[in-house]
Design an enzyme around this catalytic site. Structure first.
Site, PDB file in Angstrom:
ATOM      1  N   HIS A 198      -2.498  -1.045  -3.363  1.00 46.28           N
ATOM      2  CA  HIS A 198      -3.550  -0.081  -3.088  1.00 46.28           C
ATOM      3  C   HIS A 198      -3.109   1.279  -3.627  1.00 46.28           C
ATOM      4  O   HIS A 198      -2.101   1.823  -3.184  1.00 46.28           O
ATOM      5  CB  HIS A 198      -3.808   0.026  -1.585  1.00 46.28           C
ATOM      6  CG  HIS A 198      -4.238  -1.262  -0.967  1.00 46.28           C
ATOM      7  ND1 HIS A 198      -4.039  -1.549   0.368  1.00 46.28           N
ATOM      8  CD2 HIS A 198      -4.856  -2.349  -1.480  1.00 46.28           C
ATOM      9  CE1 HIS A 198      -4.514  -2.745   0.644  1.00 46.28           C
ATOM     10  NE2 HIS A 198      -5.007  -3.250  -0.472  1.00 46.28           N
ATOM     11  N   SER A 222       0.860  -1.190   0.000  1.00 45.76           N
ATOM     12  CA  SER A 222       0.000   0.000   0.000  1.00 45.76           C
ATOM     13  C   SER A 222       0.893   1.235   0.000  1.00 45.76           C
ATOM     14  O   SER A 222       1.682   1.411  -0.916  1.00 45.76           O
ATOM     15  CB  SER A 222      -0.948  -0.046   1.205  1.00 45.76           C
ATOM     16  OG  SER A 222      -1.802   1.070   1.231  1.00 45.76           O
ATOM     17  N   THR A 223       0.799   2.072   1.010  1.00 46.45           N
ATOM     18  CA  THR A 223       1.569   3.308   1.060  1.00 46.45           C
ATOM     19  C   THR A 223       3.069   3.018   0.979  1.00 46.45           C
ATOM     20  O   THR A 223       3.589   2.220   1.738  1.00 46.45           O
ATOM     21  CB  THR A 223       1.271   4.076   2.356  1.00 46.45           C
ATOM     22  OG1 THR A 223      -0.137   4.224   2.496  1.00 46.45           O
ATOM     23  CG2 THR A 223       1.921   5.445   2.339  1.00 46.45           C
ATOM     24  N   MET A 260      -0.056   0.862   4.996  1.00 39.86           N
ATOM     25  CA  MET A 260      -0.854   1.169   6.172  1.00 39.86           C
ATOM     26  C   MET A 260      -1.931   0.107   6.375  1.00 39.86           C
ATOM     27  O   MET A 260      -2.501  -0.396   5.414  1.00 39.86           O
ATOM     28  CB  MET A 260      -1.496   2.547   6.007  1.00 39.86           C
ATOM     29  CG  MET A 260      -2.231   3.066   7.229  1.00 39.86           C
ATOM     30  SD  MET A 260      -2.812   4.752   6.950  1.00 39.86           S
ATOM     31  CE  MET A 260      -1.238   5.599   6.768  1.00 39.86           C
ATOM     32  N   ASP A 292      -4.191  -5.211   5.708  1.00 37.26           N
ATOM     33  CA  ASP A 292      -4.640  -6.022   4.582  1.00 37.26           C
ATOM     34  C   ASP A 292      -3.586  -7.063   4.224  1.00 37.26           C
ATOM     35  O   ASP A 292      -2.390  -6.767   4.179  1.00 37.26           O
ATOM     36  CB  ASP A 292      -4.927  -5.148   3.361  1.00 37.26           C
ATOM     37  CG  ASP A 292      -5.430  -5.968   2.186  1.00 37.26           C
ATOM     38  OD1 ASP A 292      -6.254  -6.878   2.415  1.00 37.26           O
ATOM     39  OD2 ASP A 292      -5.004  -5.707   1.051  1.00 37.26           O
TER      40      ASP A 292
END
Length: 341
Positions: free
Chosen positions: A192, A165-166, A282, A285
């Site tokens: 993401h 993600s991030t 973050m 998931d």
């Protein structure tokens, strides 16, 4: 209070961003910048907690401004763009590699459909990114790690599944750029990212890697030397017949695509021949899916805290005892080569 600097050359767009961010009682606007040069100068002067950075600005664009800020006064940066044309997406991706944390679409006017959600996402993202402890970059930081040594004994892995993600775009770029073009297994990825950016991300990653990087298509066969990215708003799964399945099933943990869905499908389809990799991001998931993958005999690599932009996703996997290896990002390619064959 979260102190924010807004860098945006359009007076209309800047006023809208100021109104959205200023409406939250926990955010204080400490300054404005009309171009990239001002963004760098004002960041040095004001030391904000977060900078929102436009992509296309006079004198210095968002990428160059991000790069200079991360070298001279490291600060969490959120890239905001109104355009999905190739040039602006490429600039956004380069800014993420240079140290920006995430990229968001620029909210349209208050009368536009989806404005309230876009404004809510902007405020929530700025708040979340203000908590990230960014590190200083150096002027030669764009160099790629040397290729890892080739394995002498083939591993048993036949699929690599990655969730991030991030911080993920830059991490993926560094990882994929280091893997050899004849990497002997397909790589499937859930990243993401704001809708509208996945095609540009695939193109950007493809240009920096000897592997073929593409957005996954429903029903296509998985091939060696190829990286498949989950498309917008679709779960990415793999099947026992080594094919891609895209699904509109409900979000899992708020995510579609979901790392957990990917890892669970890898566990079912490949069992002990699956390797799961969870990178910077973050939230949590992917953790539930990694448990299924481990129970099926697969192996798991988690990125370590020091090399992660945010240790949320890999940290949750480590805390749950699901990681066989916890590695710095630059050490991951060599271990994948040992595991896959």
């Amino acid at each position: 209070m979260i102190r924010v600097l807004v860098a945006e050359d359009s007076p209309t767009a800047r006023a809208l961003l100021l109104a959205i961010l200023g409406s939250d009682p926990e955010i204080q606007i400490v300054g404005e910048a009309r171009d990239g040069v001002e963004a760098v100068e004002r960041t040095r002067e004001l030391r904000p907690d977060v900078v929102t950075m436009d992509v296309r600005m006079p004198r210095m664009d968002g990428f160059e401004a991000t790069k200079e800020i991360m070298i001279t006064v490291p600060t969490p940066i959120v890239i905001i763009t109104a355009s999905f044309v190739a040039r602006d997406v490429d600039t956004s991706m380069c800014a993420l590699r240079a140290g920006a944390l995430t990229v968001l679409p620029k909210p349209s006017g208050p009368d536009a459909p989806g404005f309230e959600e876009a404004a809510r996402q902007l405020v929530a993202t700025v708040k979340a990114m203000s908590q990230v402890k960014v590190v200083r970059h150096w002027r030669r930081a764009d160099t790629v790690a040397p290729p890892p040594p080739r394995r002498s004994v083939p591993g048993r892995g036949r699929l690599v599944a990655i969730a991030t993600s991030t911080g993920g775009p830059a991490a993926l770029q560094r990882l994929l750029a280091t893997l050899p073009g004849d990497f002997p297994a397909p790589v499937v990825v859930v990243q993401h990212i704001t809708p509208g950016f996945i095609d540009g991300l695939a193109d950007w990653l493809n240009r920096g890697s000897d592997l073929h990087v593409k957005v996954a298509e429903d029903g296509e066969s998985l091939a060696q030397h190829t990286v498949y990215l989950a498309p917008d708003d679709r779960h990415l799964e793999v099947t026992p017949r080594a094919a891609v399945r895209l699904a509109r099933a409900a979000p899992v943990g708020g995510f579609r695509p979901s790392g957990t869905v990917l890892f669970e499908s890898a566990a079912r389809a490949y069992g002990p021949a699956a390797v799961g990799v969870i990178l910077t991001g973050m939230g949590e998931d992917g953790v539930v899916g990694l448990r299924a993958l481990r129970e099926a005999g697969g192996r798991v690599i988690a990125q370590d805290e020091q090399s992660s932009v945010i240790f949320g996703m890999p940290g949750a996997a480590v805390a749950a005892g699901l990681a066989d290896l916890v590695l710095a990002l630059d050490a991951v390619p060599a271990h994948l080569l040992e595991m896959v064959g």
